[in-house]
Design a protein around this motif. Structure first.
Motif, PDB file in Angstrom:
ATOM      1  N   MET A   1       0.849  -1.157   0.000  1.00 19.03           N
ATOM      2  CA  MET A   1       0.000   0.000   0.000  1.00 19.03           C
ATOM      3  C   MET A   1       0.904   1.232   0.000  1.00 19.03           C
ATOM      4  O   MET A   1       1.822   1.330   0.805  1.00 19.03           O
ATOM      5  CB  MET A   1      -0.899  -0.015   1.240  1.00 19.03           C
ATOM      6  CG  MET A   1      -1.858   1.134   1.295  1.00 19.03           C
ATOM      7  SD  MET A   1      -2.963   1.097   2.733  1.00 19.03           S
ATOM      8  CE  MET A   1      -3.945  -0.322   2.364  1.00 19.03           C
ATOM      9  N   TYR A   2       0.626   2.144  -0.920  1.00 19.41           N
ATOM     10  CA  TYR A   2       1.444   3.351  -1.088  1.00 19.41           C
ATOM     11  C   TYR A   2       0.545   4.571  -1.195  1.00 19.41           C
ATOM     12  O   TYR A   2      -0.537   4.508  -1.771  1.00 19.41           O
ATOM     13  CB  TYR A   2       2.272   3.276  -2.381  1.00 19.41           C
ATOM     14  CG  TYR A   2       3.224   2.118  -2.411  1.00 19.41           C
ATOM     15  CD1 TYR A   2       4.533   2.265  -1.987  1.00 19.41           C
ATOM     16  CD2 TYR A   2       2.812   0.876  -2.874  1.00 19.41           C
ATOM     17  CE1 TYR A   2       5.408   1.201  -2.014  1.00 19.41           C
ATOM     18  CE2 TYR A   2       3.684  -0.195  -2.902  1.00 19.41           C
ATOM     19  CZ  TYR A   2       4.975  -0.031  -2.465  1.00 19.41           C
ATOM     20  OH  TYR A   2       5.848  -1.086  -2.485  1.00 19.41           O
ATOM     21  N   ARG A   3       1.014   5.701  -0.711  1.00 16.13           N
ATOM     22  CA  ARG A   3       0.378   6.993  -0.961  1.00 16.13           C
ATOM     23  C   ARG A   3       1.168   7.635  -2.087  1.00 16.13           C
ATOM     24  O   ARG A   3       2.391   7.781  -2.014  1.00 16.13           O
ATOM     25  CB  ARG A   3       0.415   7.872   0.284  1.00 16.13           C
ATOM     26  CG  ARG A   3      -0.257   9.226   0.048  1.00 16.13           C
ATOM     27  CD  ARG A   3      -0.368  10.047   1.310  1.00 16.13           C
ATOM     28  NE  ARG A   3      -1.202   9.336   2.279  1.00 16.13           N
ATOM     29  CZ  ARG A   3      -0.834   9.060   3.536  1.00 16.13           C
ATOM     30  NH1 ARG A   3       0.343   9.423   3.972  1.00 16.13           N
ATOM     31  NH2 ARG A   3      -1.637   8.430   4.343  1.00 16.13           N
ATOM     32  N   VAL A   4       0.469   8.026  -3.154  1.00 19.80           N
ATOM     33  CA  VAL A   4       1.112   8.570  -4.351  1.00 19.80           C
ATOM     34  C   VAL A   4       0.552   9.954  -4.640  1.00 19.80           C
ATOM     35  O   VAL A   4      -0.663  10.157  -4.620  1.00 19.80           O
ATOM     36  CB  VAL A   4       0.859   7.640  -5.567  1.00 19.80           C
ATOM     37  CG1 VAL A   4       1.463   8.216  -6.830  1.00 19.80           C
ATOM     38  CG2 VAL A   4       1.409   6.245  -5.298  1.00 19.80           C
ATOM     39  N   GLU A  28      10.123  -4.020  -6.353  1.00 13.20           N
ATOM     40  CA  GLU A  28       9.421  -4.930  -7.249  1.00 13.20           C
ATOM     41  C   GLU A  28       8.187  -4.289  -7.885  1.00 13.20           C
ATOM     42  O   GLU A  28       7.469  -4.934  -8.636  1.00 13.20           O
ATOM     43  CB  GLU A  28       9.035  -6.200  -6.496  1.00 13.20           C
ATOM     44  CG  GLU A  28      10.262  -6.984  -6.064  1.00 13.20           C
ATOM     45  CD  GLU A  28       9.919  -8.283  -5.381  1.00 13.20           C
ATOM     46  OE1 GLU A  28       8.891  -8.883  -5.729  1.00 13.20           O
ATOM     47  OE2 GLU A  28      10.693  -8.672  -4.492  1.00 13.20           O
ATOM     48  N   THR A  29       7.954  -3.026  -7.592  1.00 11.78           N
ATOM     49  CA  THR A  29       6.847  -2.287  -8.198  1.00 11.78           C
ATOM     50  C   THR A  29       7.421  -1.337  -9.258  1.00 11.78           C
ATOM     51  O   THR A  29       8.623  -1.065  -9.269  1.00 11.78           O
ATOM     52  CB  THR A  29       6.084  -1.454  -7.151  1.00 11.78           C
ATOM     53  OG1 THR A  29       6.887  -0.344  -6.752  1.00 11.78           O
ATOM     54  CG2 THR A  29       5.673  -2.297  -5.944  1.00 11.78           C
ATOM     55  N   PRO A  30       6.589  -0.777 -10.109  1.00 11.46           N
ATOM     56  CA  PRO A  30       7.085   0.191 -11.098  1.00 11.46           C
ATOM     57  C   PRO A  30       7.297   1.592 -10.528  1.00 11.46           C
ATOM     58  O   PRO A  30       7.823   2.460 -11.216  1.00 11.46           O
ATOM     59  CB  PRO A  30       5.983   0.199 -12.161  1.00 11.46           C
ATOM     60  CG  PRO A  30       4.750  -0.193 -11.434  1.00 11.46           C
ATOM     61  CD  PRO A  30       5.195  -1.152 -10.356  1.00 11.46           C
ATOM     62  N   THR A  59      -1.289 -11.118  -6.112  1.00 11.30           N
ATOM     63  CA  THR A  59      -1.944 -11.755  -7.265  1.00 11.30           C
ATOM     64  C   THR A  59      -1.805 -10.928  -8.537  1.00 11.30           C
ATOM     65  O   THR A  59      -2.479 -11.186  -9.523  1.00 11.30           O
ATOM     66  CB  THR A  59      -3.438 -11.969  -6.969  1.00 11.30           C
ATOM     67  OG1 THR A  59      -4.033 -10.695  -6.664  1.00 11.30           O
ATOM     68  CG2 THR A  59      -3.646 -12.925  -5.819  1.00 11.30           C
ATOM     69  N   ARG A  60      -0.939  -9.911  -8.484  1.00 15.57           N
ATOM     70  CA  ARG A  60      -0.676  -9.011  -9.616  1.00 15.57           C
ATOM     71  C   ARG A  60      -1.873  -8.151  -9.977  1.00 15.57           C
ATOM     72  O   ARG A  60      -2.067  -7.780 -11.125  1.00 15.57           O
ATOM     73  CB  ARG A  60      -0.177  -9.781 -10.838  1.00 15.57           C
ATOM     74  CG  ARG A  60       1.134 -10.462 -10.595  1.00 15.57           C
ATOM     75  CD  ARG A  60       1.668 -11.039 -11.898  1.00 15.57           C
ATOM     76  NE  ARG A  60       2.998 -11.516 -11.715  1.00 15.57           N
ATOM     77  CZ  ARG A  60       4.090 -10.860 -12.125  1.00 15.57           C
ATOM     78  NH1 ARG A  60       3.993  -9.733 -12.739  1.00 15.57           N
ATOM     79  NH2 ARG A  60       5.281 -11.354 -11.917  1.00 15.57           N
ATOM     80  N   THR A  61      -2.651  -7.806  -8.985  1.00 16.74           N
ATOM     81  CA  THR A  61      -3.759  -6.868  -9.190  1.00 16.74           C
ATOM     82  C   THR A  61      -3.377  -5.528  -8.573  1.00 16.74           C
ATOM     83  O   THR A  61      -2.585  -5.456  -7.641  1.00 16.74           O
ATOM     84  CB  THR A  61      -5.072  -7.384  -8.571  1.00 16.74           C
ATOM     85  OG1 THR A  61      -4.870  -7.601  -7.185  1.00 16.74           O
ATOM     86  CG2 THR A  61      -5.538  -8.653  -9.237  1.00 16.74           C
TER      87      THR A  61
END
Length: 66
Positions: A1-4, A28-30, A59-61
Protein backbone atom coordinates in the motif's frame (compact mmCIF):
# COMPACT_ATOMS: atom_id res chain seq x y z
CA UNK A 1 0.00 0.00 0.00
CA UNK A 2 1.44 3.35 -1.09
CA UNK A 3 0.38 6.99 -0.96
CA UNK A 4 1.11 8.57 -4.35
CA UNK A 5 1.04 12.25 -5.33
CA UNK A 6 0.85 13.33 -8.94
CA UNK A 7 1.47 16.57 -10.79
CA UNK A 8 -0.95 18.31 -13.13
CA UNK A 9 0.40 16.36 -16.12
CA UNK A 10 -0.07 13.03 -14.29
CA UNK A 11 3.59 12.45 -13.48
CA UNK A 12 4.29 10.81 -10.13
CA UNK A 13 5.88 13.43 -7.94
CA UNK A 14 6.22 11.35 -4.79
CA UNK A 15 5.24 8.05 -3.23
CA UNK A 16 5.38 6.73 0.30
CA UNK A 17 5.09 3.10 1.48
CA UNK A 18 2.32 2.85 4.07
CA UNK A 19 3.06 -0.58 5.53
CA UNK A 20 5.95 -3.00 6.01
CA UNK A 21 5.24 -5.16 2.92
CA UNK A 22 5.26 -2.00 0.81
CA UNK A 23 8.65 -1.04 2.25
CA UNK A 24 9.99 -4.55 1.66
CA UNK A 25 8.78 -4.84 -1.95
CA UNK A 26 9.05 -1.28 -3.31
CA UNK A 27 11.76 -2.30 -5.79
CA UNK A 28 9.42 -4.93 -7.25
CA UNK A 29 6.85 -2.29 -8.20
CA UNK A 30 7.09 0.19 -11.10
CA UNK A 31 6.98 3.18 -8.73
CA UNK A 32 10.73 3.87 -8.42
CA UNK A 33 11.10 3.94 -12.23
CA UNK A 34 8.08 6.18 -12.67
CA UNK A 35 9.33 8.59 -10.02
CA UNK A 36 12.75 8.75 -11.62
CA UNK A 37 11.27 9.75 -15.00
CA UNK A 38 9.07 12.43 -13.42
CA UNK A 39 12.05 14.05 -11.66
CA UNK A 40 13.24 15.33 -15.02
CA UNK A 41 9.93 17.13 -15.56
CA UNK A 42 9.97 20.91 -15.42
CA UNK A 43 6.82 20.86 -13.28
CA UNK A 44 8.58 18.94 -10.49
CA UNK A 45 8.45 21.93 -8.12
CA UNK A 46 4.68 22.37 -8.52
CA UNK A 47 2.44 21.21 -5.67
CA UNK A 48 0.67 17.88 -6.15
CA UNK A 49 -2.77 18.08 -7.70
CA UNK A 50 -3.93 14.54 -6.93
CA UNK A 51 -3.26 12.03 -4.18
CA UNK A 52 -4.08 8.34 -4.41
CA UNK A 53 -3.66 5.20 -2.39
CA UNK A 54 -2.31 2.30 -4.45
CA UNK A 55 -2.38 -1.33 -3.39
CA UNK A 56 -0.25 -3.85 -5.30
CA UNK A 57 -1.51 -7.34 -4.43
CA UNK A 58 0.60 -10.53 -4.69
CA UNK A 59 -1.94 -11.75 -7.27
CA UNK A 60 -0.68 -9.01 -9.62
CA UNK A 61 -3.76 -6.87 -9.19
CA UNK A 62 -3.71 -3.12 -8.63
CA UNK A 63 -6.25 -1.21 -6.57
CA UNK A 64 -6.44 2.59 -6.83
CA UNK A 65 -8.41 4.69 -4.33
CA UNK A 66 -8.83 8.45 -4.23
Amino acid sequence: MYRVSTSQDGAIGNFEPLNQPAKDYTKETPLPNLLKSSETSSSNSAPPVAKFTLVFAPTRTLEVNP
